[in-house]
Write a protein that holds these residues in place. Sequence first.
Motif, short mmCIF file in Angstrom:
data_model
loop_
_atom_site.label_atom_id
_atom_site.label_comp_id
_atom_site.label_asym_id
_atom_site.label_seq_id
_atom_site.Cartn_x
_atom_site.Cartn_y
_atom_site.Cartn_z
N ILE A 86 0.85 -1.18 0.00
CA ILE A 86 0.00 0.00 0.00
C ILE A 86 0.89 1.23 0.00
O ILE A 86 2.05 1.18 0.40
CB ILE A 86 -0.97 0.03 1.21
CG1 ILE A 86 -0.22 0.04 2.54
CG2 ILE A 86 -1.92 -1.13 1.17
CD1 ILE A 86 -0.34 1.33 3.25
N LYS A 93 -4.57 10.81 -3.70
CA LYS A 93 -4.63 9.67 -4.63
C LYS A 93 -4.39 10.12 -6.08
O LYS A 93 -3.78 9.39 -6.86
CB LYS A 93 -6.00 8.99 -4.51
CG LYS A 93 -6.22 7.85 -5.45
CD LYS A 93 -5.76 6.56 -4.88
CE LYS A 93 -6.17 5.41 -5.76
NZ LYS A 93 -5.36 4.25 -5.57
N ARG A 104 -3.90 0.25 -3.01
CA ARG A 104 -4.59 1.03 -1.98
C ARG A 104 -3.72 2.19 -1.52
O ARG A 104 -2.49 2.09 -1.48
CB ARG A 104 -4.93 0.15 -0.78
CG ARG A 104 -5.94 -0.94 -1.09
CD ARG A 104 -7.31 -0.43 -1.46
NE ARG A 104 -7.99 0.15 -0.36
CZ ARG A 104 -9.01 -0.39 0.28
NH1 ARG A 104 -9.48 -1.55 -0.10
NH2 ARG A 104 -9.56 0.23 1.29
N HIS A 105 -4.37 3.27 -1.14
CA HIS A 105 -3.71 4.52 -0.75
C HIS A 105 -4.27 4.96 0.59
O HIS A 105 -5.48 5.00 0.76
CB HIS A 105 -4.01 5.56 -1.84
CG HIS A 105 -3.71 6.95 -1.46
ND1 HIS A 105 -4.67 7.78 -0.92
CD2 HIS A 105 -2.58 7.68 -1.53
CE1 HIS A 105 -4.13 8.96 -0.69
NE2 HIS A 105 -2.87 8.92 -1.05
N TYR A 106 -3.39 5.21 1.54
CA TYR A 106 -3.81 5.70 2.85
C TYR A 106 -3.07 6.98 3.15
O TYR A 106 -1.85 7.04 3.03
CB TYR A 106 -3.50 4.67 3.95
CG TYR A 106 -4.43 3.51 3.90
CD1 TYR A 106 -5.60 3.49 4.64
CD2 TYR A 106 -4.15 2.42 3.09
CE1 TYR A 106 -6.46 2.43 4.58
CE2 TYR A 106 -5.01 1.34 3.03
CZ TYR A 106 -6.16 1.35 3.77
OH TYR A 106 -7.02 0.30 3.70
N CYS A 114 -5.96 -1.46 10.23
CA CYS A 114 -6.71 -1.26 8.98
C CYS A 114 -5.89 -1.74 7.78
O CYS A 114 -6.42 -2.39 6.88
CB CYS A 114 -7.07 0.21 8.79
SG CYS A 114 -8.19 0.84 10.02
N ILE A 115 -4.63 -1.44 7.79
CA ILE A 115 -3.74 -1.84 6.68
C ILE A 115 -3.62 -3.36 6.64
O ILE A 115 -3.64 -3.96 5.59
CB ILE A 115 -2.37 -1.17 6.83
CG1 ILE A 115 -2.51 0.32 6.56
CG2 ILE A 115 -1.35 -1.81 5.89
CD1 ILE A 115 -1.28 1.12 6.81
N VAL A 118 -6.45 -4.95 4.81
CA VAL A 118 -6.39 -4.74 3.36
C VAL A 118 -5.33 -5.63 2.73
O VAL A 118 -5.56 -6.27 1.71
CB VAL A 118 -6.12 -3.25 3.05
CG1 VAL A 118 -5.80 -3.06 1.58
CG2 VAL A 118 -7.31 -2.41 3.44
#
Length: 121
Positions: A86, A93, A104-106, A114-115, A118
């Motif tokens: 990620i 984004k 995925r982008h955080y 949470c990561i 994913v």
Amino acid sequence: MTSATNPLAGRRVLVVEDEYFIADDLQRQFEECGAEVLGPVPRVEEALALIAATPQIDAAVLDINLQDEMVYPVADALQARGVPFIFATGYEKTAIPARYAGVRHYEKPFEVACIAQVLFA
């Protein structure tokens, strides 16, 4: 060894982050969840060397801008090996090249739990 309740247990996670306090916090959080942290490394060159020298990497967290160098060669190396990753960054984004549209982008700050969901869902 991983479990359904703790997807990070026993996983090897590469952390590529140039901000010391963020890298230190990520390392601590991943280790508290039972992961083995590779790095953290603050530069693209170091990350590529670590990837080349490490036979098993289960996932990675990449900051996009590392000391004014973009992390995309690291992302490419991980994609070539089939390693999920990620982007964890302050960038929007829309700043990420289209070839990483499926990644995925955080935005920082974020929760390691949470990561984990994913990366290992």
